[in-house]
Design a protein around this motif. Structure first.
Motif, PDB file in Angstrom:
ATOM      1  N   ASN A  57       9.066  33.871  42.170  1.00  0.00           N
ATOM      2  CA  ASN A  57       8.609  35.172  41.703  1.00  0.00           C
ATOM      3  C   ASN A  57       9.088  36.272  42.647  1.00  0.00           C
ATOM      4  N   ASN A  58       8.774  37.530  42.311  1.00  0.00           N
ATOM      5  CA  ASN A  58       9.197  38.665  43.133  1.00  0.00           C
ATOM      6  C   ASN A  58       8.579  38.655  44.524  1.00  0.00           C
ATOM      7  N   ASP A  59       7.442  37.974  44.668  1.00  0.00           N
ATOM      8  CA  ASP A  59       6.786  37.925  45.976  1.00  0.00           C
ATOM      9  C   ASP A  59       7.373  36.843  46.878  1.00  0.00           C
ATOM     10  N   GLY A  60       8.438  36.170  46.403  1.00  0.00           N
ATOM     11  CA  GLY A  60       9.080  35.147  47.204  1.00  0.00           C
ATOM     12  C   GLY A  60       8.417  33.789  47.113  1.00  0.00           C
ATOM     13  N   LEU A  61       7.382  33.686  46.285  1.00  0.00           N
ATOM     14  CA  LEU A  61       6.663  32.426  46.122  1.00  0.00           C
ATOM     15  C   LEU A  61       6.962  31.832  44.745  1.00  0.00           C
ATOM     16  N   PRO A  62       6.908  30.501  44.630  1.00  0.00           N
ATOM     17  CA  PRO A  62       7.193  29.861  43.339  1.00  0.00           C
ATOM     18  C   PRO A  62       6.026  30.014  42.377  1.00  0.00           C
ATOM     19  N   GLU A  63       6.338  30.037  41.082  1.00  0.00           N
ATOM     20  CA  GLU A  63       5.275  30.083  40.079  1.00  0.00           C
ATOM     21  C   GLU A  63       5.405  28.972  39.050  1.00  0.00           C
ATOM     22  N   VAL A  64       6.614  28.398  38.910  1.00  0.00           N
ATOM     23  CA  VAL A  64       6.820  27.371  37.887  1.00  0.00           C
ATOM     24  C   VAL A  64       7.757  26.284  38.408  1.00  0.00           C
ATOM     25  N   PHE A  65       7.387  25.044  38.117  1.00  0.00           N
ATOM     26  CA  PHE A  65       8.310  23.924  38.291  1.00  0.00           C
ATOM     27  C   PHE A  65       8.604  23.368  36.907  1.00  0.00           C
ATOM     28  N   LEU A  66       9.827  23.580  36.454  1.00  0.00           N
ATOM     29  CA  LEU A  66      10.288  23.079  35.163  1.00  0.00           C
ATOM     30  C   LEU A  66      11.622  22.382  35.405  1.00  0.00           C
ATOM     31  N   PRO A  67      11.628  21.057  35.453  1.00  0.00           N
ATOM     32  CA  PRO A  67      12.869  20.329  35.735  1.00  0.00           C
ATOM     33  C   PRO A  67      13.987  20.723  34.775  1.00  0.00           C
ATOM     34  N   LYS A  68      15.190  20.863  35.309  1.00  0.00           N
ATOM     35  CA  LYS A  68      16.318  21.259  34.459  1.00  0.00           C
ATOM     36  C   LYS A  68      16.607  20.206  33.396  1.00  0.00           C
ATOM     37  N   GLN A  69      16.191  18.951  33.680  1.00  0.00           N
ATOM     38  CA  GLN A  69      16.395  17.877  32.695  1.00  0.00           C
ATOM     39  C   GLN A  69      15.484  18.033  31.479  1.00  0.00           C
TER      40      GLN A  69
END
Length: 315
Positions: free
Chosen positions: A258-270
């Protein structure tokens, strides 16, 4: 083509407008040409003096009514001209350099809401006048007065009902049934971001509550299901970054930051786009993989399939 909206005002009555119009070029001049060249019409001149009202056709009656209303405007212009007022004294442009839809909207707003048709000589309230509040009507109008939040809420509720009617909730309920020991946020799927019908499963990880969101990603077919790990609050995002840092060398390649430099989603590319789950069985399998990743202490504790989701390639 550039449009404008104008009024014709009455200098003898505090400059109050008595007509509102829209046009191009010198449209307003036509009213003054009519006033100079026309003569008053009466019922006798229209040969209706001996007719019952029921004998007059609807179109003829409308034309007759319009002629009197038109005369009301024309006669007022004549009166002002007789008082030595000129066209430039009584025509005022309200808005200019408009496209036609905007000109229509401003015209209707002025006629219906600002001045009131009953105070003007206009025949009609203008195009799409139903979108505007009547002049000086400050009572709550049912079906007209609502806040944007109310409108959005009603719209989402209708869309949610439509998705239920089409059976979009059924695959999600099957997934929920497969995990009776898991706590889900809602009893049934809800419409969330991007207007996708979704379920949220909550996992307690120490002091942190992590969420797996299962959602149907299309409004067309109910057999496309996407699963993702999502963190909404700051402490959840911080946990996600730390947790994936323990599993892989470069976690930011796996996470949506996200814009705050922290992750918001883990969605595997597979699992993205055309690789979304097509069956409930496949979705259940992916749900189990996400649970395994959430509870993993390190990379070695994961199955080969879960490792591959994280980009691990067996040497």
């Amino acid at each position: 083509m550039s449009y404008y909206v104008y009024t014709i005002i009455d200098p003898t009555n505090d400059n109050k407008p008595f007509y509102v119009g829209k046009g191009t070029n010198k449209r307003y001049e036509s009213h003054f040409k009519e006033a100079v060249s026309s003569s008053e019409q009466t019922l006798e001149e229209n040969n209706y003096e001996d007719c019952y009202i029921d004998d007059i056709s609807e179109n003829e009656l409308e034309e007759l009514k319009n002629s009197y209303s038109e005369n009301s405007k024309t006669n007022k212009i004549k009166e002002l001209l007789n008082y030595n007022y000129e066209m430039n004294d009584i025509v005022r442009i309200i808005a200019k350099d408009l496209d036609e839809p905007v000109a229509f909207a401003i015209e209707a707003l002025l006629i219906k809401t600002v001045y009131g048709k009953e105070n003007l000589t206009n025949l009609v309230e203008g195009q799409h006048s139903e979108r505007f509040r009547p002049c000086n009507n400050w009572e709550r109008v049912e079906g007209f007065d609502y806040s944007p939040r109310e409108k959005k809420s009603h719209s989402r509720a209708r869309e949610e009902e439509e998705k239920f009617a089409k059976g979009f909730d059924e695959p999600l309920m099957e997934i929920k049934k497969a995990f009776p020991h898991i706590k889900f946020l809602d009893e049934k799927p809800k419409l969330r971001d991007a207007n996708d019908l979704s379920l949220m499963a909550i996992f307690d990880i120490g002091q942190v509550k992590e969420v797996i969101i299962i959602k149907i990603f299309t409004t067309v077919s109910k057999d496309v299901i996407q699963l993702e790990l999502r963190a909404d609050k700051k402490h959840q995002k911080e946990w996600m970054l730390q947790h994936f840092s323990n599993l892989v060398a470069n976690p930011t390649q796996l996470l949506r930051i996200n814009n705050d430099g922290l992750p918001e989603v883990f969605l595997p590319k597979q699992w993205r786009y055309k690789k979304r789950a097509r069956t409930v069985q496949e979705a259940i399998k992916r749900f189990k993989i996400l649970m395994e990743i959430i509870h993993a202490q390190d990379l070695d504790s994961l199955s080969l399939e879960s490792k591959s989701i994280l980009g691990y390639v067996k040497e």
